[in-house]
Scaffold this motif. Sequence first.
Motif, PDB file in Angstrom:
ATOM      1  N   ILE A   6       2.170  11.388  -2.943  1.00  8.96           N
ATOM      2  CA  ILE A   6       2.895  11.759  -4.148  1.00  8.96           C
ATOM      3  C   ILE A   6       4.356  11.970  -3.793  1.00  8.96           C
ATOM      4  O   ILE A   6       4.678  12.432  -2.685  1.00  8.96           O
ATOM      5  N   GLY A   7       5.258  11.596  -4.705  1.00  7.18           N
ATOM      6  CA  GLY A   7       6.681  11.773  -4.441  1.00  7.18           C
ATOM      7  C   GLY A   7       7.531  11.141  -5.514  1.00  7.18           C
ATOM      8  O   GLY A   7       7.034  10.489  -6.443  1.00  7.18           O
ATOM      9  N   ASN A   8       8.838  11.355  -5.407  1.00  8.37           N
ATOM     10  CA  ASN A   8       9.802  10.745  -6.327  1.00  8.37           C
ATOM     11  C   ASN A   8       9.855   9.240  -6.106  1.00  8.37           C
ATOM     12  O   ASN A   8       9.470   8.750  -5.032  1.00  8.37           O
ATOM     13  N   PRO A   9      10.346   8.481  -7.091  1.00  3.32           N
ATOM     14  CA  PRO A   9      10.604   7.059  -6.838  1.00  3.32           C
ATOM     15  C   PRO A   9      11.654   6.891  -5.731  1.00  3.32           C
ATOM     16  O   PRO A   9      12.590   7.689  -5.628  1.00  3.32           O
ATOM     17  N   GLY A  10      11.470   5.874  -4.907  1.00  6.82           N
ATOM     18  CA  GLY A  10      12.471   5.537  -3.898  1.00  6.82           C
ATOM     19  C   GLY A  10      12.466   6.394  -2.652  1.00  6.82           C
ATOM     20  O   GLY A  10      13.451   6.404  -1.904  1.00  6.82           O
ATOM     21  N   VAL A  11      11.362   7.124  -2.380  1.00  7.94           N
ATOM     22  CA  VAL A  11      11.329   7.958  -1.170  1.00  7.94           C
ATOM     23  C   VAL A  11      10.656   7.242   0.001  1.00  7.94           C
ATOM     24  O   VAL A  11      10.493   7.825   1.073  1.00  7.94           O
ATOM     25  N   GLY A  12      10.250   5.991  -0.196  1.00  5.60           N
ATOM     26  CA  GLY A  12       9.575   5.254   0.869  1.00  5.60           C
ATOM     27  C   GLY A  12       8.076   5.453   0.878  1.00  5.60           C
ATOM     28  O   GLY A  12       7.389   5.097   1.835  1.00  5.60           O
ATOM     29  N   LYS A  13       7.546   6.005  -0.225  1.00  7.24           N
ATOM     30  CA  LYS A  13       6.109   6.299  -0.315  1.00  7.24           C
ATOM     31  C   LYS A  13       5.271   5.029  -0.204  1.00  7.24           C
ATOM     32  O   LYS A  13       4.261   5.001   0.510  1.00  7.24           O
ATOM     33  N   SER A  14       5.680   3.985  -0.926  1.00 10.82           N
ATOM     34  CA  SER A  14       4.907   2.740  -0.905  1.00 10.82           C
ATOM     35  C   SER A  14       4.965   2.062   0.462  1.00 10.82           C
ATOM     36  O   SER A  14       3.993   1.441   0.886  1.00 10.82           O
ATOM     37  N   LEU A  15       6.102   2.198   1.154  1.00  2.60           N
ATOM     38  CA  LEU A  15       6.200   1.642   2.502  1.00  2.60           C
ATOM     39  C   LEU A  15       5.254   2.366   3.451  1.00  2.60           C
ATOM     40  O   LEU A  15       4.572   1.746   4.277  1.00  2.60           O
ATOM     41  N   ILE A  16       5.173   3.687   3.330  1.00  2.00           N
ATOM     42  CA  ILE A  16       4.222   4.459   4.140  1.00  2.00           C
ATOM     43  C   ILE A  16       2.793   4.038   3.804  1.00  2.00           C
ATOM     44  O   ILE A  16       1.958   3.851   4.703  1.00  2.00           O
ATOM     45  N   PHE A  17       2.501   3.873   2.520  1.00  2.00           N
ATOM     46  CA  PHE A  17       1.168   3.436   2.094  1.00  2.00           C
ATOM     47  C   PHE A  17       0.812   2.092   2.731  1.00  2.00           C
ATOM     48  O   PHE A  17      -0.298   1.920   3.258  1.00  2.00           O
ATOM     49  N   ASN A  18       1.740   1.145   2.709  1.00  2.00           N
ATOM     50  CA  ASN A  18       1.477  -0.175   3.292  1.00  2.00           C
ATOM     51  C   ASN A  18       1.269  -0.095   4.792  1.00  2.00           C
ATOM     52  O   ASN A  18       0.437  -0.805   5.358  1.00  2.00           O
ATOM     53  N   GLN A  19       2.026   0.786   5.463  1.00  3.92           N
ATOM     54  CA  GLN A  19       1.871   0.922   6.913  1.00  3.92           C
ATOM     55  C   GLN A  19       0.548   1.608   7.268  1.00  3.92           C
ATOM     56  O   GLN A  19      -0.048   1.305   8.306  1.00  3.92           O
ATOM     57  N   LEU A  20       0.083   2.489   6.418  1.00  3.01           N
ATOM     58  CA  LEU A  20      -1.194   3.164   6.684  1.00  3.01           C
ATOM     59  C   LEU A  20      -2.384   2.257   6.407  1.00  3.01           C
ATOM     60  O   LEU A  20      -3.385   2.296   7.138  1.00  3.01           O
ATOM     61  N   THR A  21      -2.279   1.438   5.360  1.00  2.67           N
ATOM     62  CA  THR A  21      -3.445   0.679   4.910  1.00  2.67           C
ATOM     63  C   THR A  21      -3.429  -0.782   5.327  1.00  2.67           C
ATOM     64  O   THR A  21      -4.480  -1.412   5.417  1.00  2.67           O
ATOM     65  N   GLY A  22      -2.232  -1.363   5.523  1.00  2.00           N
ATOM     66  CA  GLY A  22      -2.157  -2.780   5.902  1.00  2.00           C
ATOM     67  C   GLY A  22      -2.679  -3.668   4.801  1.00  2.00           C
ATOM     68  O   GLY A  22      -2.336  -3.511   3.637  1.00  2.00           O
ATOM     69  N   LEU A  23      -3.554  -4.611   5.158  1.00  3.53           N
ATOM     70  CA  LEU A  23      -4.098  -5.559   4.187  1.00  3.53           C
ATOM     71  C   LEU A  23      -5.260  -4.934   3.427  1.00  3.53           C
ATOM     72  O   LEU A  23      -5.723  -3.842   3.731  1.00  3.53           O
TER      73      LEU A  23
END
Length: 616
Positions: A6-23
């Motif tokens: 959870i977080g504000n838009p533009g905090v890099g949350k989705s990038l962290i999600f992609n790095q944690l989950t990959g494909l």
Amino acid sequence: MRLALIGNPGVGKSLIFNQLTGLGVEVSNYPGTTVELQRGNTCYRREMIEVVDLPGIYSLEGDSDEEGLVRRFLQEGGADAIVAVLNVARLERNLYLLLQVAEYGLPMIVVLNMADEASKQGLEVDAAVLQKLLGVEVLLTAASQGKNIEQIVPAALSASRPATVDIPYDHHVEAAIRSLHKMLGADRLASIRALQGIGDDQELLEAARTIADEIENRHRMTIGQIIAANRHNFARQIAEAMVRRPEPPQYPDLDGILTRAISGIPVLVGIVVAMLLTVFVVGSWLEGLIVGFFEVAAIQPFTALGLPPLAERIGVSILVALQAGFGIAFPFVFTFYIFIAVLEDSGYMTRAAFLADSAMHRLGMHGGAIIPIILAFGCNVPAIMSVRLLGSRRERMIAAFLAAMVPCSTRTVIIAGIVASFIGIAAAFSVYLVVAALILLTGLALSRATPGERFGMIMEMVPLRRPKPELVMKKSWSRLSEFLFIAMPVLLAGSVFLGLFEFFGVMSIFERMVEPVTQGLFGLPGYAATALVFGIFRKEMAFETLAILAGTADLGAVLTTLQLYIFTVVTVLFVPCLSTIAALIREVGSKVALAVSLYTVTLGLVVGALIYRILI
């Protein structure tokens, strides 16, 4: 085990999600809503962990679909642990949402992301201050560098716990919280929400409303304003205790240059013109090389083999489709996607939104709507999907309608590959001017005809940064791969069918039927209508199909400049592709999608006919 980011838009949350989950990421609607959640899995010590990426929000108490979804997710205990992601370089604003999340009493950890950005700004961050205050684990990360991302899952599993902080509200609010607890047994969170009119317990809401009215009379402010001010003040105090700021360097005020109308508008126009000019020049040069290579190295040797007519027709159809796809679409699409990725990663998009706020209000939207409009130059589908970030259905409808009309990269393929290549760059820009004028007129009409409320703009001004070439290329390739792996097979299959239809005479029958109409309205041959129909699947296929039916990618040898110009204008304005229509149905409903389709078809036919009558 389920973790939620959870977080504000533009905090890099989705990038962290992609790095944690990959494909293997799954995108689905949250039950009972149209808002999408991303879900993925990661494995830690042989245990499968589900990770949920919640929509980026600024507050838990707004009326947007995203805020309502996150509220409901937290209330229903949708995750075993919450991972609150903050931009450490924009700490005060991010702490406001964190304090709201902490009041829910859920197990959580805090991730202070973008530590690399903070370091570049000379900020010294003491994470221990926040850890001591909240009583939860706090990590410093830099997702763009992958720094400390591997610590998030272990910390969430082993160290997540409810925060122990109580926000110091105004003494009247604190007294109201105690009163509601004594009278009705409401806990602190339920009392705060009830004072703001949020909740389902009618008895609690009525009691809270009576107390809130008295507090509002004393303060001459709404209870929501009082609570929000208390949170903001507390967030500022925490940020000041955590962050040591250096003396501001004497750099040129780039934000001032980019966001002031007198300097920012010429910069915005210059960026758009430079982007289109580069796409035209580089794309045309690459097109000439690739088309010539296919002609000399593939098509001519193949036709010299002397195969049976049917086999030769099928083979030539495949080769011409490859020539059209790689030689016509690929150079322009890839070049355009590189530019879009650079603009996104540089942080310029938010400056453009701020700059455009006044102009967009005239079209019934706020400045944030410029982001879908700019994204639409790359692809209409993600542009239309991004309208969900706008505050009201009215704004979403107008933005989606206009975004569907913007010349996307595939339409740019047509403009650049036909008009710029065979007529001239000035004529290509004139197509954009025609479309821009029609979009402006359409927006003005919609702003007056569309019912609903207007809202102001709240948007995080992300820092300007130098785009990283590897990330730009990765993002560009990700978008281009859709064309290579989705559009190309459709183009190949369509080319073979067209070749067979032409071989057996079906195409000539259809073209003879429609030629009186196309010739009378636009002065175009009958096969141009077939190309327009194929453009409904994907816009660049109209151009590629035209080349296939004309029997050559050198369209200037078989069509006049006026025919090429009219075909381009009609195709660019004509009904959006199927993917865009599907996105419209998903985001704003089938009625709006039908209205966009009928309007653009009519617009394309009328404008094409007018140009033919004026220039004939």
